[in-house]
Design a protein around this motif. Structure first.
Motif, PDB file in Angstrom:
ATOM      1  N   CYS A  25       0.837  -1.191   0.000  1.00 16.53           N
ATOM      2  CA  CYS A  25       0.000   0.000   0.000  1.00 16.53           C
ATOM      3  C   CYS A  25       0.874   1.243   0.000  1.00 16.53           C
ATOM      4  O   CYS A  25       2.065   1.185   0.319  1.00 16.53           O
ATOM      5  N   LYS A  26       0.263   2.349  -0.359  1.00 17.16           N
ATOM      6  CA  LYS A  26       0.887   3.658  -0.252  1.00 17.16           C
ATOM      7  C   LYS A  26       0.035   4.490   0.701  1.00 17.16           C
ATOM      8  O   LYS A  26      -1.106   4.131   1.004  1.00 17.16           O
ATOM      9  N   ILE A  27       0.568   5.588   1.162  1.00 18.54           N
ATOM     10  CA  ILE A  27      -0.166   6.409   2.121  1.00 18.54           C
ATOM     11  C   ILE A  27      -0.467   7.778   1.521  1.00 18.54           C
ATOM     12  O   ILE A  27       0.302   8.287   0.707  1.00 18.54           O
ATOM     13  N   ARG A  28      -1.601   8.336   1.930  1.00 19.01           N
ATOM     14  CA  ARG A  28      -1.913   9.709   1.531  1.00 19.01           C
ATOM     15  C   ARG A  28      -1.504  10.619   2.679  1.00 19.01           C
ATOM     16  O   ARG A  28      -1.940  10.439   3.819  1.00 19.01           O
ATOM     17  N   ALA A  29      -0.652  11.586   2.355  1.00 14.25           N
ATOM     18  CA  ALA A  29      -0.188  12.533   3.361  1.00 14.25           C
ATOM     19  C   ALA A  29      -1.215  13.655   3.493  1.00 14.25           C
ATOM     20  O   ALA A  29      -1.419  14.432   2.549  1.00 14.25           O
ATOM     21  N   ARG A  30      -1.850  13.744   4.639  1.00 19.69           N
ATOM     22  CA  ARG A  30      -2.875  14.766   4.839  1.00 19.69           C
ATOM     23  C   ARG A  30      -2.293  16.181   4.797  1.00 19.69           C
ATOM     24  O   ARG A  30      -2.973  17.133   4.428  1.00 19.69           O
ATOM     25  N   CYS A  31      -1.006  16.297   5.144  1.00 20.49           N
ATOM     26  CA  CYS A  31      -0.374  17.614   5.208  1.00 20.49           C
ATOM     27  C   CYS A  31      -0.295  18.286   3.837  1.00 20.49           C
ATOM     28  O   CYS A  31      -0.358  19.507   3.721  1.00 20.49           O
ATOM     29  N   CYS A  32      -0.123  17.482   2.779  1.00 17.26           N
ATOM     30  CA  CYS A  32      -0.001  18.049   1.432  1.00 17.26           C
ATOM     31  C   CYS A  32      -0.912  17.355   0.430  1.00 17.26           C
ATOM     32  O   CYS A  32      -0.898  17.677  -0.758  1.00 17.26           O
ATOM     33  N   THR A  64      -4.581   8.673   7.630  1.00 17.44           N
ATOM     34  CA  THR A  64      -5.942   8.127   7.753  1.00 17.44           C
ATOM     35  C   THR A  64      -6.382   7.372   6.502  1.00 17.44           C
ATOM     36  O   THR A  64      -7.312   6.578   6.557  1.00 17.44           O
ATOM     37  N   GLU A  65      -5.703   7.616   5.371  1.00 20.01           N
ATOM     38  CA  GLU A  65      -6.080   6.970   4.120  1.00 20.01           C
ATOM     39  C   GLU A  65      -4.861   6.301   3.485  1.00 20.01           C
ATOM     40  O   GLU A  65      -3.762   6.848   3.501  1.00 20.01           O
ATOM     41  N   ALA A  78      -6.408   0.230   7.328  1.00 21.56           N
ATOM     42  CA  ALA A  78      -6.764  -1.107   7.802  1.00 21.56           C
ATOM     43  C   ALA A  78      -5.724  -2.067   7.250  1.00 21.56           C
ATOM     44  O   ALA A  78      -4.978  -1.723   6.327  1.00 21.56           O
ATOM     45  N   GLN A  79      -5.660  -3.269   7.777  1.00 21.29           N
ATOM     46  CA  GLN A  79      -4.647  -4.216   7.306  1.00 21.29           C
ATOM     47  C   GLN A  79      -5.027  -4.850   5.971  1.00 21.29           C
ATOM     48  O   GLN A  79      -4.188  -5.018   5.090  1.00 21.29           O
ATOM     49  N   VAL A  80      -6.297  -5.209   5.816  1.00 20.13           N
ATOM     50  CA  VAL A  80      -6.751  -5.916   4.619  1.00 20.13           C
ATOM     51  C   VAL A  80      -7.470  -4.953   3.673  1.00 20.13           C
ATOM     52  O   VAL A  80      -8.318  -4.156   4.101  1.00 20.13           O
ATOM     53  N   CYS A  81      -7.145  -5.029   2.388  1.00 23.80           N
ATOM     54  CA  CYS A  81      -7.785  -4.174   1.387  1.00 23.80           C
ATOM     55  C   CYS A  81      -9.269  -4.510   1.287  1.00 23.80           C
ATOM     56  O   CYS A  81      -9.648  -5.687   1.151  1.00 23.80           O
ATOM     57  N   THR A  82     -10.104  -3.490   1.340  1.00 30.15           N
ATOM     58  CA  THR A  82     -11.551  -3.692   1.294  1.00 30.15           C
ATOM     59  C   THR A  82     -12.037  -4.122  -0.083  1.00 30.15           C
ATOM     60  O   THR A  82     -13.150  -4.630  -0.222  1.00 30.15           O
ATOM     61  N   ASN A  83     -11.184  -3.938  -1.114  1.00 31.62           N
ATOM     62  CA  ASN A  83     -11.607  -4.274  -2.479  1.00 31.62           C
ATOM     63  C   ASN A  83     -11.088  -5.637  -2.937  1.00 31.62           C
ATOM     64  O   ASN A  83     -11.875  -6.506  -3.314  1.00 31.62           O
ATOM     65  N   CYS A  84      -9.764  -5.853  -2.870  1.00 29.27           N
ATOM     66  CA  CYS A  84      -9.201  -7.095  -3.412  1.00 29.27           C
ATOM     67  C   CYS A  84      -8.856  -8.129  -2.337  1.00 29.27           C
ATOM     68  O   CYS A  84      -8.520  -9.260  -2.657  1.00 29.27           O
ATOM     69  N   GLY A  85      -8.900  -7.730  -1.078  1.00 24.87           N
ATOM     70  CA  GLY A  85      -8.718  -8.692   0.005  1.00 24.87           C
ATOM     71  C   GLY A  85      -7.297  -9.075   0.324  1.00 24.87           C
ATOM     72  O   GLY A  85      -7.063 -10.057   1.049  1.00 24.87           O
ATOM     73  N   CYS A  96       0.462   3.131  14.836  1.00 26.05           N
ATOM     74  CA  CYS A  96       1.456   3.852  14.039  1.00 26.05           C
ATOM     75  C   CYS A  96       1.067   3.991  12.574  1.00 26.05           C
ATOM     76  O   CYS A  96       1.787   4.654  11.816  1.00 26.05           O
ATOM     77  N   LYS A  97      -0.022   3.327  12.172  1.00 26.42           N
ATOM     78  CA  LYS A  97      -0.437   3.300  10.761  1.00 26.42           C
ATOM     79  C   LYS A  97       0.736   2.777   9.909  1.00 26.42           C
ATOM     80  O   LYS A  97       1.098   3.348   8.883  1.00 26.42           O
ATOM     81  N   PHE A  98       1.303   1.681  10.409  1.00 26.67           N
ATOM     82  CA  PHE A  98       2.544   1.151   9.828  1.00 26.67           C
ATOM     83  C   PHE A  98       2.309  -0.221   9.205  1.00 26.67           C
ATOM     84  O   PHE A  98       1.696  -1.100   9.826  1.00 26.67           O
ATOM     85  N   TYR A  99       2.835  -0.403   7.983  1.00 29.31           N
ATOM     86  CA  TYR A  99       2.710  -1.660   7.248  1.00 29.31           C
ATOM     87  C   TYR A  99       4.102  -2.147   6.859  1.00 29.31           C
ATOM     88  O   TYR A  99       4.949  -1.355   6.460  1.00 29.31           O
ATOM     89  N   ASP A 100       4.308  -3.480   6.925  1.00 24.43           N
ATOM     90  CA  ASP A 100       5.580  -4.035   6.451  1.00 24.43           C
ATOM     91  C   ASP A 100       5.400  -5.526   6.179  1.00 24.43           C
ATOM     92  O   ASP A 100       4.897  -6.267   7.037  1.00 24.43           O
TER      93      ASP A 100
END
Length: 267
Positions: A25-32, A64-65, A78-85, A96-100
């Motif tokens: 996944c990628k993250i959306r930066a709310r700041c920009c 948040t997104e 969230a951990q699991v994608c709501t579309n492709c699973g 931490c909104k952290f994925y690895d």
């Protein structure tokens, strides 16, 4: 996406990410309102902006997104994608909104630190006074310095608390990056850049200086001059005979000292 639930979760594992993390996944930066592979990619990119007023850092908790790298669906964290699973990260921390995906790092969340760390929860403990996690080998085996990790590395000036690089605790209790420490030692610098205490056993060096001082007699005008010194190793202040090579602490026998008054002739 067809297949069993486990196959869907594991699809694309270790196949996506950036130089910092393997994640789906990628993250959306709310700041920009821009999309980045991770917060470190965001911070590196914004630090290079020509306008210094546009430079800023992304706070991990503000995410948040996220955007699934497999199906490109934007969605709440969230951990699991709501579309492709798929699992967007084999390791996921909601705080931490952290994925690895690279779980061999041994990621774990420390509630006291408030962030995720690597290396395995069973191999670290949280020192309340130092306010950071240390390897279990340092439990009751290090000099505590309050908030010792809440500062910048004295060599490269990167903030240590959430740095991706390994850190070391010196004899004095202060911390710095392992690679910065090793480079400092290579350059024959053996004092903590923060408090100036010796960071390794210098007893053999002090013996060699003893021999040099014994072999070199000071000129008559300087032979009986004294100077007040402060020892960086034991913090003792004493008056000793001045010598061009160095002044020895009469308390701990260290030559890691500095003059606190000019040499004077005896009355």
């Amino acid at each position: 996406m067809e297949g069993s639930a486990n196959e869907r979760l594991d699809f694309g594992k270790m196949g996506y990410g950036c130089k910092h993390y393997r994640r789906r996944c990628k993250i959306r930066a709310r700041c920009c309102n821009e999309i980045y592979p991770c917060r470190h990619c965001h911070n590196e990119a914004t630090s290079m902006l020509s306008n210094p007023f546009d430079r800023h850092e992304l706070v991990r908790y503000d995410v948040t997104e996220v955007v699934c790298s497999v199906c490109d669906t934007e969605q709440p964290v969230a951990q699991v994608c709501t579309n492709c699973g798929v699992n967007m990260g084999e390791y996921f921390c909601e705080v931490c909104k952290f994925y690895d995906d690279d779980t061999e790092k041994g990621q774990f969340h420390c509630d006291d630190c408030g962030i995720c760390r690597v290396g395995g929860h069973d191999k670290f403990f949280h020192c309340k006074k130092c306010a950071s996690c240390y390897a279990v080998g340092l439990r009751d085996n290090h000099l505590c310095v309050e908030n010792s990790m809440r500062h910048h590395c004295p060599i490269c000036y990167e903030y240590l608390f959430d740095s991706l690089k390994h850190t070391t605790v010196m004899k004095c209790g202060h911390t710095m990056h392992c690679e910065c420490y090793e480079e400092m030692i290579k350059r024959d610098k053996y004092c903590c850049p923060i408090c100036s205490k010796s960071v390794i056993d210098m007893s053999q060096t002090w013996k060699r200086i003893d021999e040099q001082i014994e072999a070199i007699v000071m000129p008559e005008d300087y032979r009986y001059r004294k100077v007040w010194i402060l020892c960086n190793d034991c913090n003792d202040t004493t008056e000793v005979y001045f010598h061009i090579i160095g002044q020895k602490c009469s308390h701990c026998k260290s030559y890691n000292t500095r003059s606190v008054a000019p040499p004077v002739l005896p009355q």
